[in-house]
Design a protein around this motif. Sequence first.
Motif, short mmCIF file in Angstrom:
data_model
loop_
_atom_site.label_atom_id
_atom_site.label_comp_id
_atom_site.label_asym_id
_atom_site.label_seq_id
_atom_site.Cartn_x
_atom_site.Cartn_y
_atom_site.Cartn_z
N ARG A 286 0.84 -1.20 0.00
CA ARG A 286 0.00 0.00 0.00
C ARG A 286 0.87 1.24 0.00
O ARG A 286 0.53 2.27 -0.61
CB ARG A 286 -0.92 -0.02 1.23
CG ARG A 286 -1.84 1.17 1.39
CD ARG A 286 -2.89 1.19 0.29
NE ARG A 286 -3.74 2.37 0.40
CZ ARG A 286 -3.43 3.58 -0.05
NH1 ARG A 286 -2.26 3.77 -0.66
NH2 ARG A 286 -4.25 4.58 0.07
N ALA A 287 2.01 1.17 0.70
CA ALA A 287 2.97 2.27 0.77
C ALA A 287 4.26 1.73 1.35
O ALA A 287 4.31 0.61 1.88
CB ALA A 287 2.44 3.43 1.62
N ALA A 340 3.87 11.61 7.02
CA ALA A 340 3.88 11.77 5.57
C ALA A 340 3.29 10.55 4.87
O ALA A 340 2.54 10.68 3.89
CB ALA A 340 5.30 12.03 5.08
N VAL A 341 3.60 9.35 5.36
CA VAL A 341 3.09 8.16 4.68
C VAL A 341 1.58 8.06 4.86
O VAL A 341 0.86 7.57 3.95
CB VAL A 341 3.82 6.90 5.17
CG1 VAL A 341 3.22 6.32 6.45
CG2 VAL A 341 3.83 5.83 4.07
N ALA A 347 -4.14 10.15 -0.17
CA ALA A 347 -4.19 10.86 -1.45
C ALA A 347 -4.54 9.92 -2.59
O ALA A 347 -4.43 8.69 -2.48
CB ALA A 347 -2.84 11.53 -1.72
N THR A 348 -4.95 10.50 -3.69
CA THR A 348 -5.23 9.73 -4.91
C THR A 348 -3.92 9.20 -5.49
O THR A 348 -2.97 9.96 -5.64
CB THR A 348 -5.94 10.61 -5.95
OG1 THR A 348 -7.14 11.12 -5.36
CG2 THR A 348 -6.26 9.82 -7.20
N PRO A 349 -3.85 7.91 -5.82
CA PRO A 349 -2.60 7.37 -6.39
C PRO A 349 -2.20 8.11 -7.66
O PRO A 349 -3.06 8.52 -8.45
CB PRO A 349 -2.97 5.91 -6.69
CG PRO A 349 -4.11 5.60 -5.77
CD PRO A 349 -4.89 6.88 -5.65
N SER A 350 -0.91 8.27 -7.86
CA SER A 350 -0.41 8.98 -9.03
C SER A 350 0.97 8.45 -9.38
O SER A 350 1.66 7.87 -8.54
CB SER A 350 -0.33 10.49 -8.75
OG SER A 350 0.56 10.75 -7.68
N PRO A 351 1.42 8.64 -10.64
CA PRO A 351 2.77 8.21 -11.01
C PRO A 351 3.82 8.90 -10.15
O PRO A 351 3.69 10.08 -9.83
CB PRO A 351 2.89 8.64 -12.48
CG PRO A 351 1.47 8.72 -12.96
CD PRO A 351 0.68 9.20 -11.78
N ARG A 352 4.86 8.17 -9.79
CA ARG A 352 5.89 8.71 -8.88
C ARG A 352 7.12 9.22 -9.62
O ARG A 352 7.91 9.98 -9.05
CB ARG A 352 6.34 7.65 -7.87
CG ARG A 352 5.25 6.82 -7.25
CD ARG A 352 4.11 7.64 -6.65
NE ARG A 352 4.48 8.30 -5.41
CZ ARG A 352 3.64 9.04 -4.68
NH1 ARG A 352 2.39 9.22 -5.11
NH2 ARG A 352 4.04 9.60 -3.56
#
Length: 411
Positions: A286-287, A340-341, A347-352
Amino acid sequence: MSDARRVLVTGTFDVENYGDLLFPIVAAHELGSRGFGVVPVSPTGAAVTGLADAPRPVTVAEMMSGEAPIAGILIGGGYIVHHHSASVLSEYESAGVADWAYAGLWLGATAAAALRDVPVAWNAPGAPVPFGGAGRRALIGSMLRAATYVSVRDPGSLEFLGQHEGVDIRVVPDTVLGLARAWPREALADACRTLAARKGISAGTRWLAVHLRMRTLGQLQLADLARSIDAIAARWEVTPLLIALGRSLDDAAAVSALSDTLRCGHVRLDDPTSLKEIAAAIAFSRAYVGASMHGYVTACAYDVPGVMVARPAHRKFGGLVSQLGRRGDLAQDWTSALDAVERHMAATPSPRIPASVRMALDQHWSEIGRALEDTREAAERRRRFLVDYLRSAIGGAGAAWAFQPFVSARR
């Protein structure tokens, strides 16, 4: 593939540390598409037996004295460009190579390229400290000029190497950011299923990848860190997956200590069976939160939200998040990192990884491919480096350095 298309790649590939072991894997993928094969080179040449897919290196001595044809030598990556002892690594101390292990990977690589008259290129390694002494800096300048292509992975490394006449040093993001090109996420699915079965992780479990290195705790008590992780696990319905990314750096002991302190259900991955298993553990998380730069880099490669705990605050951390445009992914302590995590998970997932970084990596590998094909461009500068190195060695160690091996020879 013929020997003449082999490329020797130097690094600490004889030490069980996840991130460093990925460099030859990424290089093999990128250079393989350009018609080259890769042979890893490390100080001892010992295989990392605990990870089934870890690259098997040859020794620095073989790189220096080998007679089989090669296409060139690639330096790095990793934090290897310095002259300090590697005595903190038991693998090097017990093998008697700790004093020169790191220098052998870049200075030795350049000398080997000159002796074998092949190109040498830099695969964006890092320099963690500045080099002192006018004589040493002059030799570094000669060494850099001997390379056909030079790159480092962050502005701090560029500053520490210094400016040298006739040398163009590129700053290129860490090449492990391209890991998903070598191992696409779908190619890690089997490793993920095997991990889940081995650790008894039930279907549908969401996990939070956590990497602890004890030095990052600072004044924070382990019990306080455990309570914070317990709370996150409850709030987000995630299972902490405690990963030992560097067993040579005592990560397994850190996993054990944190595991003994947590109250929530969690999984211990202190016995990874392969690099792919570690990559899958992060790629399907998940993170990610932790002290390993390459744990974070792997998360970015698979678009998993991640946070690094930068303690101590090496320049490589700041350089990386600046390149990615993700300064919020860098925390100075665990309290800030866990905050932060949680924001990332909300937040909405997005390209890193931004397109600019992917383009920079493409350009990097193209430059290396061109450097390996251009065997004559730096030939005279390679010969000049050998002369400069011989003068430097005799000036520092005396004439005996040059003549003792001959007079002591038994054949």
